[in-house]
Write a protein that holds these residues in place. Structure first.
Motif, PDB file in Angstrom:
ATOM      1  N   TYR B  33       8.236  -1.221  -0.693  1.00  0.00           N
ATOM      2  CA  TYR B  33       8.678  -0.098   0.136  1.00  0.00           C
ATOM      3  C   TYR B  33       8.864  -0.558   1.587  1.00  0.00           C
ATOM      4  CZ  TYR B  33       6.107   2.008  -3.753  1.00  0.00           C
ATOM      5  OH  TYR B  33       5.622   2.322  -4.983  1.00  0.00           O
ATOM      6  N   TYR B  35       9.069   1.231   5.461  1.00  0.00           N
ATOM      7  CA  TYR B  35       8.882   2.423   6.291  1.00  0.00           C
ATOM      8  C   TYR B  35       9.160   2.032   7.742  1.00  0.00           C
ATOM      9  CZ  TYR B  35       6.289   4.539   2.377  1.00  0.00           C
ATOM     10  OH  TYR B  35       5.920   5.054   1.156  1.00  0.00           O
ATOM     11  N   PRO B  43       4.481   6.882   9.820  1.00  0.00           N
ATOM     12  CA  PRO B  43       5.555   6.116   9.179  1.00  0.00           C
ATOM     13  C   PRO B  43       6.511   7.029   8.416  1.00  0.00           C
ATOM     14  CG  PRO B  43       3.413   5.111   8.766  1.00  0.00           C
ATOM     15  CD  PRO B  43       3.151   6.450   9.374  1.00  0.00           C
ATOM     16  N   PHE B  45       9.632   6.968   5.501  1.00  0.00           N
ATOM     17  CA  PHE B  45      10.176   6.208   4.379  1.00  0.00           C
ATOM     18  C   PHE B  45      11.625   5.804   4.637  1.00  0.00           C
ATOM     19  CE2 PHE B  45      10.887   5.036   0.046  1.00  0.00           C
ATOM     20  CZ  PHE B  45      12.156   5.484  -0.275  1.00  0.00           C
ATOM     21  N   TYR B  48      12.883   2.121  -1.290  1.00  0.00           N
ATOM     22  CA  TYR B  48      11.902   1.747  -2.307  1.00  0.00           C
ATOM     23  C   TYR B  48      12.600   0.926  -3.379  1.00  0.00           C
ATOM     24  CZ  TYR B  48       9.688   3.022  -6.853  1.00  0.00           C
ATOM     25  OH  TYR B  48       9.166   3.043  -8.124  1.00  0.00           O
ATOM     26  N   LEU B  91       7.389  -1.268   8.755  1.00  0.00           N
ATOM     27  CA  LEU B  91       6.270  -1.562   7.866  1.00  0.00           C
ATOM     28  C   LEU B  91       6.768  -1.769   6.441  1.00  0.00           C
ATOM     29  CD1 LEU B  91       3.859   1.234   9.121  1.00  0.00           C
ATOM     30  CD2 LEU B  91       3.559  -1.214   9.495  1.00  0.00           C
ATOM     31  N   GLY B  97       3.132  -0.463  -9.156  1.00  0.00           N
ATOM     32  CA  GLY B  97       4.146   0.297  -9.870  1.00  0.00           C
ATOM     33  C   GLY B  97       4.202   1.711  -9.357  1.00  0.00           C
ATOM     34  N   ALA B  98       5.091   2.490  -9.943  1.00  0.00           N
ATOM     35  CA  ALA B  98       5.280   3.863  -9.505  1.00  0.00           C
ATOM     36  C   ALA B  98       3.973   4.644  -9.626  1.00  0.00           C
ATOM     37  CB  ALA B  98       6.367   4.528 -10.330  1.00  0.00           C
ATOM     38  N   GLY B  99       3.656   5.393  -8.594  1.00  0.00           N
ATOM     39  CA  GLY B  99       2.454   6.216  -8.604  1.00  0.00           C
ATOM     40  C   GLY B  99       1.174   5.486  -8.255  1.00  0.00           C
ATOM     41  N   GLU B 100       1.265   4.181  -8.033  1.00  0.00           N
ATOM     42  CA  GLU B 100       0.079   3.404  -7.684  1.00  0.00           C
ATOM     43  C   GLU B 100      -0.105   3.338  -6.164  1.00  0.00           C
ATOM     44  OE1 GLU B 100      -0.918   3.009 -11.530  1.00  0.00           O
ATOM     45  OE2 GLU B 100      -2.092   2.189  -9.864  1.00  0.00           O
ATOM     46  N   THR B 101      -1.270   2.925  -5.735  1.00  0.00           N
ATOM     47  CA  THR B 101      -1.571   2.829  -4.311  1.00  0.00           C
ATOM     48  C   THR B 101      -0.665   1.820  -3.627  1.00  0.00           C
ATOM     49  OG1 THR B 101      -3.859   3.438  -4.686  1.00  0.00           O
ATOM     50  CG2 THR B 101      -3.355   2.289  -2.630  1.00  0.00           C
ATOM     51  N   GLN B 102      -0.163   2.185  -2.458  1.00  0.00           N
ATOM     52  CA  GLN B 102       0.675   1.294  -1.668  1.00  0.00           C
ATOM     53  C   GLN B 102      -0.180   0.580  -0.627  1.00  0.00           C
ATOM     54  OE1 GLN B 102       4.222   3.322  -0.212  1.00  0.00           O
ATOM     55  NE2 GLN B 102       4.351   4.513  -2.112  1.00  0.00           N
ATOM     56  N   TYR B 103      -0.022  -0.731  -0.558  1.00  0.00           N
ATOM     57  CA  TYR B 103      -0.753  -1.568   0.393  1.00  0.00           C
ATOM     58  C   TYR B 103       0.225  -2.085   1.439  1.00  0.00           C
ATOM     59  CZ  TYR B 103      -4.412  -1.295  -3.074  1.00  0.00           C
ATOM     60  OH  TYR B 103      -5.369  -0.821  -3.941  1.00  0.00           O
ATOM     61  N   PHE B 104      -0.159  -1.918   2.699  1.00  0.00           N
ATOM     62  CA  PHE B 104       0.772  -2.172   3.791  1.00  0.00           C
ATOM     63  C   PHE B 104       0.557  -3.526   4.447  1.00  0.00           C
ATOM     64  CE2 PHE B 104       3.155   1.723   4.595  1.00  0.00           C
ATOM     65  CZ  PHE B 104       2.511   2.601   3.741  1.00  0.00           C
ATOM     66  N   GLY B 105       1.643  -4.081   4.941  1.00  0.00           N
ATOM     67  CA  GLY B 105       1.587  -5.262   5.773  1.00  0.00           C
ATOM     68  C   GLY B 105       1.347  -4.877   7.228  1.00  0.00           C
TER      69      GLY B 105
END
Lengths: 113, 113
Positions: B33, B35, B43, B45, B48, B91, B97-105
């Motif tokens: 993703y 942002y 942030p 969007f 994706y 960002l 995968g879809a619906g899972e937690t997003q981890y950011f840089g």
């Protein structure tokens, strides 16, 4: 349309005091909810998340949040704040039909010794 | 394990120039993703990817913005004919995968003069 509201732009607390950061969401179905923290110059770190089940969720750094469907709220709490908790806090809802996060505008937390 | 990395960390460019921002997701994460975070905002969007294809690019503000993920791992966000209003922190996040937690840089701070 989905949205997230964080009514408090800036909160100041004394170290050791309790904390509650407010978050209200607008979403047509059961939401997936998140709290992220952002320190100056840093990316977003996940504090905790709610997908389903127990409405009181525990996160890292001693934070917890409670999902209240009747109030469309997901407030973040901590019983005793540390100076290192000073940061910007973002609440977010995941739109699982499109898999994008919608963020609130954030609450800046300042901690006085 | 390595998290999401983004390069460069800072980019200063002149109005009208072309820029590329790079994102390396967490190994094995299929979803990626982008942002954009403007000063004092949460942030927002942009786009994706699921694998190599853009599953949702509804957040790209106009046709000056384009992103690719040719091998399903690294992604590049490309901005043509930059404008001062493009100045923001960009960002990148990844998830399993879809619906899972997003981890950011940590983000790329872009300044257009």
């Amino acid at each position: 349309a989905q949205s997230v509201t964080q009514p408090d732009i800036h909160i100041t607390v004394s170290e050791g005091a309790s904390l509650e950061l407010r978050c209200n969401y607008s979403y047509g179905a059961t939401p997936y909810l998140f709290w992220y923290v952002q320190s100056p110059g840093q990316g977003l770190q996940l504090l905790l998340k709610y997908f389903s089940g127990d409405t009181l969720v525990q996160g890292i750094k001693g934070f917890e949040a409670e999902f209240k469907r009747s109030q469309s709220s997901f407030n973040l709490r901590k019983p005793s704040v540390h100076w290192s908790d000073a940061a910007e806090y973002f609440c977010a809802v995941l739109t699982y039909n499109t898999d994008k996060l919608i963020f609130g505008t954030g609450t800046r937390l300042q901690v006085f010794p | 394990g390595a998290g999401v990395s983004q390069t460069p960390s800072n980019k200063v460019t002149e109005k009208g120039k072309y820029v590329e921002l790079r994102c390396d997701p967490i190994s094995g994460h299929t979803a990626l993703y982008w942002y954009r975070q403007s000063l004092g905002q949460g942030p927002e969007f942009l786009i994706y990817f699921q694998g190599t294809g853009a599953a949702d690019d509804s957040g790209l503000p106009n046709d000056r913005f384009f992103a690719v993920r040719p091998e399903g791992s690294v992604s590049t966000l490309k901005i043509q004919r930059t404008e001062r209003g493009d100045s923001a922190v960009y960002l990148c996040a990844s998830s399993a995968g879809a619906g899972e937690t997003q981890y950011f840089g940590p983000g790329t701070r872009l300044l257009v003069l």
